[in-house]
Design a protein around this motif. Structure first.
Motif, PDB file in Angstrom:
ATOM      1  N   ASP A 122      12.893  -0.700  10.010  1.00 50.31           N
ATOM      2  CA  ASP A 122      13.096   0.644  10.144  1.00 50.31           C
ATOM      3  C   ASP A 122      12.114   1.223  10.767  1.00 50.31           C
ATOM      4  N   LYS A 123      12.374   1.648  12.141  1.00 46.46           N
ATOM      5  CA  LYS A 123      11.160   2.157  13.006  1.00 46.46           C
ATOM      6  C   LYS A 123      10.822   3.615  12.802  1.00 46.46           C
ATOM      7  N   ASP A 124      11.517   4.265  11.915  1.00 40.25           N
ATOM      8  CA  ASP A 124      11.281   5.694  11.709  1.00 40.25           C
ATOM      9  C   ASP A 124      10.667   5.881  10.194  1.00 40.25           C
ATOM     10  N   GLY A 125      10.578   4.695   9.587  1.00 38.54           N
ATOM     11  CA  GLY A 125      10.079   4.511   8.068  1.00 38.54           C
ATOM     12  C   GLY A 125       8.692   4.909   7.897  1.00 38.54           C
ATOM     13  N   ILE A 126       8.221   5.209   6.804  1.00 37.63           N
ATOM     14  CA  ILE A 126       6.837   5.263   6.580  1.00 37.63           C
ATOM     15  C   ILE A 126       6.401   4.328   5.636  1.00 37.63           C
ATOM     16  N   TYR A 127       5.518   3.512   5.891  1.00 36.60           N
ATOM     17  CA  TYR A 127       5.103   2.151   5.041  1.00 36.60           C
ATOM     18  C   TYR A 127       3.454   2.136   4.440  1.00 36.60           C
ATOM     19  N   THR A 128       3.470   2.011   3.289  1.00 35.41           N
ATOM     20  CA  THR A 128       2.221   1.916   2.594  1.00 35.41           C
ATOM     21  C   THR A 128       1.589   0.509   2.707  1.00 35.41           C
ATOM     22  N   LEU A 129       0.592   0.315   3.303  1.00 36.19           N
ATOM     23  CA  LEU A 129      -0.070  -1.129   3.307  1.00 36.19           C
ATOM     24  C   LEU A 129      -1.224  -1.167   2.303  1.00 36.19           C
ATOM     25  N   ARG A 130      -1.366  -2.378   1.931  1.00 38.65           N
ATOM     26  CA  ARG A 130      -2.677  -2.618   0.994  1.00 38.65           C
ATOM     27  C   ARG A 130      -3.330  -3.652   1.888  1.00 38.65           C
ATOM     28  N   ILE A 131      -4.474  -3.363   2.159  1.00 35.19           N
ATOM     29  CA  ILE A 131      -5.439  -4.380   3.228  1.00 35.19           C
ATOM     30  C   ILE A 131      -6.534  -4.880   2.152  1.00 35.19           C
ATOM     31  N   SER A 132      -6.742  -6.077   1.887  1.00 36.80           N
ATOM     32  CA  SER A 132      -7.711  -6.723   1.001  1.00 36.80           C
ATOM     33  C   SER A 132      -8.471  -8.067   1.786  1.00 36.80           C
ATOM     34  N   HIS A 133      -9.711  -8.213   1.158  1.00 34.93           N
ATOM     35  CA  HIS A 133     -10.303  -9.602   1.481  1.00 34.93           C
ATOM     36  C   HIS A 133     -11.485  -9.907   0.724  1.00 34.93           C
ATOM     37  N   VAL A 134     -11.484 -11.231   0.545  1.00 36.86           N
ATOM     38  CA  VAL A 134     -12.561 -11.476  -0.675  1.00 36.86           C
ATOM     39  C   VAL A 134     -13.874 -10.852   0.093  1.00 36.86           C
ATOM     40  N   GLY A 135     -14.733 -10.111  -0.978  1.00 32.09           N
ATOM     41  CA  GLY A 135     -16.069  -9.582  -0.496  1.00 32.09           C
ATOM     42  C   GLY A 135     -15.839  -8.365  -0.009  1.00 32.09           C
ATOM     43  N   TYR A 136     -14.544  -7.707   0.036  1.00 32.16           N
ATOM     44  CA  TYR A 136     -14.601  -6.299   0.337  1.00 32.16           C
ATOM     45  C   TYR A 136     -13.537  -5.472  -0.805  1.00 32.16           C
ATOM     46  N   LYS A 137     -13.952  -4.248  -0.803  1.00 38.35           N
ATOM     47  CA  LYS A 137     -13.157  -3.314  -1.502  1.00 38.35           C
ATOM     48  C   LYS A 137     -11.842  -3.063  -0.952  1.00 38.35           C
ATOM     49  N   GLU A 138     -10.640  -3.363  -1.534  1.00 40.29           N
ATOM     50  CA  GLU A 138      -9.252  -3.210  -0.833  1.00 40.29           C
ATOM     51  C   GLU A 138      -9.195  -1.691  -0.788  1.00 40.29           C
ATOM     52  N   THR A 139      -8.080  -1.547   0.206  1.00 42.06           N
ATOM     53  CA  THR A 139      -7.570   0.018   0.715  1.00 42.06           C
ATOM     54  C   THR A 139      -6.175   0.027   0.749  1.00 42.06           C
ATOM     55  N   GLU A 140      -5.713   1.145   0.701  1.00 45.95           N
ATOM     56  CA  GLU A 140      -4.072   1.440   1.152  1.00 45.95           C
ATOM     57  C   GLU A 140      -4.194   2.275   2.063  1.00 45.95           C
ATOM     58  N   ILE A 141      -3.281   2.294   2.886  1.00 42.48           N
ATOM     59  CA  ILE A 141      -3.139   3.466   3.944  1.00 42.48           C
ATOM     60  C   ILE A 141      -1.706   3.396   4.253  1.00 42.48           C
ATOM     61  N   GLU A 142      -1.065   4.766   4.758  1.00 36.08           N
ATOM     62  CA  GLU A 142       0.116   5.056   5.289  1.00 36.08           C
ATOM     63  C   GLU A 142       0.305   5.001   6.481  1.00 36.08           C
ATOM     64  N   THR A 143       1.302   4.709   7.141  1.00 39.03           N
ATOM     65  CA  THR A 143       1.542   4.372   8.605  1.00 39.03           C
ATOM     66  C   THR A 143       3.016   4.267   9.046  1.00 39.03           C
ATOM     67  N   GLN A 144       3.241   4.509  10.305  1.00 40.35           N
ATOM     68  CA  GLN A 144       4.419   4.165  10.792  1.00 40.35           C
ATOM     69  C   GLN A 144       4.697   3.454  12.042  1.00 40.35           C
ATOM     70  N   PRO A 145       5.574   2.478  12.341  1.00 40.23           N
ATOM     71  CA  PRO A 145       5.684   1.553  13.351  1.00 40.23           C
ATOM     72  C   PRO A 145       5.304   2.361  14.540  1.00 40.23           C
ATOM     73  N   SER A 146       4.832   1.433  15.659  1.00 43.62           N
ATOM     74  CA  SER A 146       4.364   2.061  16.906  1.00 43.62           C
ATOM     75  C   SER A 146       3.078   2.703  16.939  1.00 43.62           C
ATOM     76  N   THR A 147       2.494   2.775  15.851  1.00 45.54           N
ATOM     77  CA  THR A 147       1.165   3.697  15.924  1.00 45.54           C
ATOM     78  C   THR A 147       0.157   2.488  15.444  1.00 45.54           C
ATOM     79  N   PHE A 148      -0.697   2.397  16.386  1.00 42.92           N
ATOM     80  CA  PHE A 148      -1.795   1.355  16.155  1.00 42.92           C
ATOM     81  C   PHE A 148      -2.728   1.922  15.328  1.00 42.92           C
ATOM     82  N   ILE A 149      -3.039   1.234  13.990  1.00 45.57           N
ATOM     83  CA  ILE A 149      -4.191   1.996  13.204  1.00 45.57           C
ATOM     84  C   ILE A 149      -5.308   0.779  13.218  1.00 45.57           C
TER      85      ILE A 149
END
Length: 894
Positions: A122-149
């Motif tokens: 869905d190119k118009d939807g809003i997506y919540t992402l969870r980003i994680s990596h060993v040795g880092y605190k994970e974070t969450e962020i909301e975004t929409q397609p076609s928006t480089f974050i």
């Protein structure tokens, strides 16, 4: 007309090779002519301006993908192998759905450049992402397609990062400075056995060339027209520049790109905290050591000019949650495009990392061994037209085989055949890095290193005077009839000979750096640079057609030592005044002492000894202003100074040279000093990034080359009282204008001009064939070797397992001397390179195969990227480059 282009390890500029006392002459050849040159590309600066303008003016298209990049919020470095997962989706009716209701798993992991991209439904939807990596605190962020974050992760107490040391690094668009990053994705795409300069030549204002005429072997890099000796180069914060001549010999660490995570290139005065001042810019290479997964790679590449690269590499991943080991062995060889410019190089990279609570310690050993044919000769215009591949060292073998005698080897107990002139060197680096987080606000970084070096270069010399080589003339009895009766007696005071010039080098250093987080808004960095360098230079006559009785091969004719010590310190403050304004201020103080001890022997009757002392105070002040989330501006003012290199003070291998110091009643060559003003900004519009920069660099006593003197066998340098370098640089990157496509480009337009500068030159010959010398005012003339226009454009298409990329570079006209003589200039040229790559992967077995085809100079143009002028006669000499060439490679990943 004859001449060689000097290339010595004790020269600045691109002529550097170890201790080379240049000068033999390169006669025009009589070999068969090469095929007619293909017509040069005529792409002008106006075309490049149009391309960049078009690139900057486009509006991104919508695509149903989520794209972004993940960074370390402390260092600004991208993070590889970070997990990116959709955990919530909100549709256009604002209905929020948890992850388990999605029809498919949505997510991916970041590549080596920290980038990620995946399709959504869905190119118009809003997506919540969870980003994680060993040795880092994970974070969450909301975004929409076609928006480089852009996502920033905060390190935990122990960070298993790809990059261990990041001293002196900044973040483009956030740091007040003119920066460009060659990230891992571009490194992997563009690298194909070539030396580092050929890869770095894609940033704004940069050009590169190789003395072999191909992309491998004795390569040189220029940024804004400044040679490598005025660029500060570091690997994980440890300086790579040679302390005596400031050059970087990339052939001593071949295939180093295989262990390079990314390269940050800074233009203008570099903000690097150690090593020689980078007046034209700097390169900071970061190695990739730690990685979470075990890897084993086997790579083979082969191509034109019998180029062959073989690499074996492994990474253990994290062992027992505490250790990581990385290793690589490589062999790169080539015949070179030009005659007798072949190279055989071996290299290694070994790294061991230990992770402790609040501490990361890494031990590295890397280096290489190179043996190269004589690559430091240039050819005149007639020779260029007759045989572009011509090389002086090959001239004897092809046309005068009788000049190839036998001589004794180093053990003096056997006889070997002399085939050609060559350069041999090896240089291991022993590095210990330690990063210790003393508290949440205080971190101590330390680098301890020992760099060794030893080698020689060997060459054939014709009709040399005995006195130069610590030899005594002698009488030779000639019995022409062989009847035992002396027919004549002649005095021998000249001879043909083969000589070697040796050098051994040792450098040790300790660089502690303390980073103190003053508050959420401020960071203070304090550090020291303590280095000590010792060198021993000596020459030996390996063979001679005539030697006095009792003189054996390996006869030593000169010796001198050079000792150089560095004591420096710096303080650097980053402070976020408010949400929009960030201030950076710094001060670096460096004291350098240099002592030369020339031994008395033979023609070296004086045995010159001198000690020089320089003090440089280099201030820096900058500001970055964030207008909004998409727009940032910056400005900086920096001052820097740089001492002359060894051979600009004295060519200690030449018995006729006198040091340019007051002690010997010679006008000293002064250190060059300059102020650099940089003003620029970045604009982000979705997936489009645009940057612009204006620079003005004002020099006092800039050290400029006036050409090559074929009589004294030296390149000639002088101080220009004043000079200035001004220009504009534009760059842009556009990700996904169409699915799978990315476009990037840049253009640099500038001028480097002399002020209040006069030279004495030869305007003709009198009736007795003596040179007539006149004074010529060069005030306002452009400085030799600085192109007015440099442009790059890269188009890349990636889809599934396939990647294809084209790179175009345009380099404008360059004058070969400071008189702006059109007959002594290098024509503009346009290069087109391309790469095709297929990445096959068996996910079940965890194996992959990469297959690639590279093409260089696809338009098959004849061009000359470098040249110099004989100051005595005004004759230009050229270093030609190859036409179309190819490289095929296969990499097995397990």
């Amino acid at each position: 007309m004859t001449l060689l282009l000097p290339f010595t390890r004790c020269q600045p500029t691109v002529f550097n090779s170890r201790d080379r006392n240049y000068a033999v002459r390169a006669p025009s050849l009589t070999a068969d002519s090469t095929p007619p040159a293909v017509k040069r590309g005529d792409l002008t600066a106006y075309c490049w301006l149009f391309l960049i303008a078009a690139l900057l003016s486009v509006v991104p298209l919508h695509a149903a993908t989520i794209d972004g990049q993940v960074f370390d919020n402390i260092t600004g470095n991208p993070i590889a192998d970070a997990n990116v997962m959709v955990i919530h989706y909100t549709n256009t009716q604002l209905v929020s759905l948890p992850l388990e209701t999605l029809e498919e798993h949505l997510g991916t992991s970041t590549d080596m450049a920290g980038r990620f991209s995946f399709e959504v439904f869905d190119k118009d939807g809003i997506y919540t992402l969870r980003i994680s990596h060993v040795g880092y605190k994970e974070t969450e962020i909301e975004t929409q397609p076609s928006t480089f974050i852009e996502v920033e992760l905060t390190p935990e107490s122990v960070r298993l990062s790809e990059v261990v040391v990041t001293a002196g690094r900044g973040t483009p668009g956030k740091t007040p400075g003119t920066l460009s990053n060659i990230d891992r994705s571009l490194v992997e795409l563009a690298y194909g056995a070539q030396d580092v300069p050929m890869l770095a030549a894609e940033v704004p204002g940069a050009v590169a060339f190789s003395w072999s005429g191909s992309s491998v072997g004795a390569s040189q890099l220029k940024i804004r027209g400044f040679d490598t000796d005025r660029l500060s180069v570091t690997v994980n914060g440890v300086p790579m520049n040679d302390p005596e001549d400031h050059s970087v010999y990339w052939q001593d660490t071949p295939d180093f790109i295989s262990n390079t995570y990314d390269i940050q290139v800074e233009r203008g005065v570099s903000s690097f905290l150690s090593g020689p001042a980078g007046l034209g810019g700097g390169l900071n290479l970061a190695t990739s050591d730690a990685i979470s997964k075990p890897e084993l790679n086997l790579s083979l590449q082969a191509g034109s000019f019998n180029t062959l690269r073989r690499t074996f590499a492994y990474r253990t991943g994290v062992v027992n949650e505490r250790y990581n080991f990385t290793g690589r062995l490589s062999q790169v060889s080539t015949d070179g495009y030009r005659d007798h410019t072949g190279a055989k190089t071996n290299s290694y990279f070994l790294s061991a990392t230990r992770y402790d609570p609040n501490m990361v310690t890494t031990l590295q050993l890397y280096g290489g061994q190179e043996e190269m044919d004589a690559y430091w000769w240039g050819i005149d215009k007639n020779t260029l037209e007759e045989n572009r591949k011509a090389n002086y060292s090959a001239w004897y073998e092809y046309y005068h085989p009788e000049y190839f005698p036998y001589y004794y080897d180093d053990e003096r107990d056997s006889v070997i055949s002399y085939h050609d002139e060559r350069d041999y060197f090896q240089q291991p680096h022993y590095i210990l890095h330690n990063r210790w987080r003393l508290s949440p606000e205080l971190e101590l970084n330390q680098s301890l290193f020992w760099i060794q070096g030893e080698g020689f270069y060997e060459e054939w010399k014709l009709n040399r005077k005995f006195y130069e080589y610590n030899l005594t003339p002698f009488d030779k009895i000639i019995d022409e009839d062989g009847d035992g009766v002396v027919d004549t007696v002649i005095t021998i005071n000249h001879t043909d000979l083969i000589r070697r010039k040796y050098v051994t080098k040792d450098q040790i250093g300790w660089m502690p750096r303390l980073n103190w987080k003053l508050s959420d808004a401020g960071m203070l960095g304090i550090g020291l640079e303590l280095r000590s360098y010792r060198s021993d230079h000596y020459g030996r006559v390996m063979w001679a057609r005539d030697l006095p009785e009792g003189v054996k091969p390996m006869h030593e004719w000169y010796r001198w030592e050079g000792d150089k010590d560095y004591l420096g310190g710096y303080a650097n403050l980053d402070y976020q005044l408010n949400d929009k304004l960030k201030i950076n201020s710094g001060l670096q103080v460096r004291r350098i002492t240099y002592e030369v001890n020339q031994h008395k022997m033979g023609a070296f009757t004086e045995g010159y000894n001198y000690e020089l002392d320089w003090l440089f105070i280099n201030p820096r002040l900058g500001a970055a202003y964030q207008l909004d989330d998409e727009t940032s501006l910056y400005a900086s003012l920096s001052g820097a100074g740089r001492e002359p290199i060894d051979e600009q003070i004295m060519d200690a291998d030449n018995p006729d040279d006198i040091p340019k110091v007051d002690k010997y009643d010679r006008e000293e060559i002064n250190p060059e000093r300059m102020w650099d003003v940089e003003i620029g900004g970045w604009k982000h519009y979705g997936s489009l990034d645009m940057g612009a920069n204006l620079y003005a660099m004002f020099f006092t006593d800039e050290i400029v080359s006036t050409g090559f003197n074929s009589v004294t066998d030296e390149e000639v340098f002088e101080n220009a009282p004043t000079s200035r370098h001004i220009g504009i640089e534009l760059e842009a990157k556009w990700r996904n204008p169409l699915p799978g496509i990315s476009v990037s480009g840049n253009i640099s337009i500038g001028q480097a001009t002399l002020g209040n500068y006069k030279i004495h030159h030869v305007s003709g010959l009198d009736d007795n064939w003596n040179p007539i010398r006149d004074t010529l005012n060069l005030d306002g003339n452009r400085i030799a070797g600085f192109p007015d226009v440099i442009g790059n454009l890269r188009l890349t298409y990636t889809r599934s397992i396939f990647t294809g990329s084209l790179h175009v570079q345009q380099v404008g006209k360059q004058y070969m001397d400071n008189r702006e003589d059109d007959e002594a200039s290098l024509d503009p040229y346009t290069l087109l390179d391309g790469v095709l790559r297929v990445k096959l992967k068996d996910t079940k077995r965890g194996m992959g195969v990469d297959i690639e085809l590279r093409g260089m100079n696809l338009l098959d143009l004849d061009y000359e990227p470098y040249g110099i002028v004989d100051v005595e006669y005004g004759t230009p000499y050229y270093v030609p480059a190859s036409g179309r060439s190819y490289l095929v490679g296969v990499t097995l990943r397990m």
